[in-house]
Design a protein around this motif. Structure first.
Motif, PDB file in Angstrom:
ATOM      1  N   HIS A 125       0.859  -1.186   0.000  1.00 65.30           N
ATOM      2  CA  HIS A 125       0.000   0.000   0.000  1.00 65.30           C
ATOM      3  C   HIS A 125       0.892   1.231   0.000  1.00 65.30           C
ATOM      4  N   ALA A 126       0.946   1.898  -1.112  1.00 63.82           N
ATOM      5  CA  ALA A 126       1.794   3.083  -1.227  1.00 63.82           C
ATOM      6  C   ALA A 126       0.935   4.236  -1.716  1.00 63.82           C
ATOM      7  N   SER A 127       1.266   5.391  -1.219  1.00 61.92           N
ATOM      8  CA  SER A 127       0.546   6.582  -1.656  1.00 61.92           C
ATOM      9  C   SER A 127       1.074   7.000  -3.021  1.00 61.92           C
ATOM     10  N   GLU A 129       2.315   9.769  -3.872  1.00 62.10           N
ATOM     11  CA  GLU A 129       3.567  10.525  -3.714  1.00 62.10           C
ATOM     12  C   GLU A 129       4.760   9.577  -3.537  1.00 62.10           C
ATOM     13  N   GLU A 130       4.559   8.484  -2.769  1.00 65.74           N
ATOM     14  CA  GLU A 130       5.646   7.523  -2.580  1.00 65.74           C
ATOM     15  C   GLU A 130       5.993   6.817  -3.884  1.00 65.74           C
ATOM     16  N   LEU A 131       4.982   6.518  -4.642  1.00 62.51           N
ATOM     17  CA  LEU A 131       5.233   5.888  -5.938  1.00 62.51           C
ATOM     18  C   LEU A 131       5.975   6.824  -6.884  1.00 62.51           C
ATOM     19  N   GLN A 132       5.583   8.089  -6.882  1.00 63.71           N
ATOM     20  CA  GLN A 132       6.244   9.063  -7.753  1.00 63.71           C
ATOM     21  C   GLN A 132       7.705   9.235  -7.354  1.00 63.71           C
ATOM     22  N   ARG A 133       7.982   9.292  -6.026  1.00 64.65           N
ATOM     23  CA  ARG A 133       9.365   9.421  -5.563  1.00 64.65           C
ATOM     24  C   ARG A 133      10.178   8.179  -5.956  1.00 64.65           C
ATOM     25  N   ALA A 134       9.571   6.994  -5.834  1.00 66.56           N
ATOM     26  CA  ALA A 134      10.278   5.761  -6.198  1.00 66.56           C
ATOM     27  C   ALA A 134      10.562   5.707  -7.694  1.00 66.56           C
TER      28      ALA A 134
END
Length: 145
Positions: A125-127, A129-134
């Protein structure tokens, strides 16, 4: 160049070969057959099998073959499947394996994983924003753009 060979240039032996012993050719077939036939005391341990009729031997052979196949199939089946074995591995060990192995997990791999077994991907479960940063942290190659 080879020299021509003429049989007349080579004389025959002066003495003919000796004659065979008396009765040699009459005894020869019996002597050969005595050497060829196996001894009676050397009968195989499964002599009873050769006395069975051919259809019964064929049925016995096919029964033994199918029985062996069924036994090997039953003995080779494991009670747990591959997905149950993989589900038994702790998630922390899976993450450590992927991180230590330099294996890149792509979004396509994650999509296949979530489509195949939705319960195993429940911890991802990732937000947004976390996916974009990754995704921004991933190296890009300009040759593909």
């Amino acid at each position: 160049m080879n020299t021509p060979f003429r049989l007349d240039d080579h004389p025959r032996r002066p003495h003919p070969l000796s004659a065979p012993p008396a009765g040699y050719f009459e005894q020869l077939p019996r002597r050969v057959m005595a050497r060829v036939q196996p001894a009676e005391d050397a009968a195989p341990a499964l002599g009873w099998l050769t006395r069975l009729p051919l259809p019964l031997r064929t049925a016995l052979a096919s029964t033994l073959l199918l029985g062996g196949f069924a036994a090997s199939l039953i003995l080779s089946v494991t009670p747990t499947s591959a997905s149950a074995t993989l589900a038994a591995v702790p998630q922390e060990e899976l993450v450590q394996y992927l991180l230590a192995n330099d294996a890149r997990v792509t979004l396509a791999d994650l999509a296949d994983l979530s489509a195949a077994a939705p319960t195993t991907a429940s911890y991802l479960h990732a937000s947004p924003e976390e996916l974009q940063r990754a995704l921004d942290a991933q190296p890009t190659d300009d040759s593909y753009l």
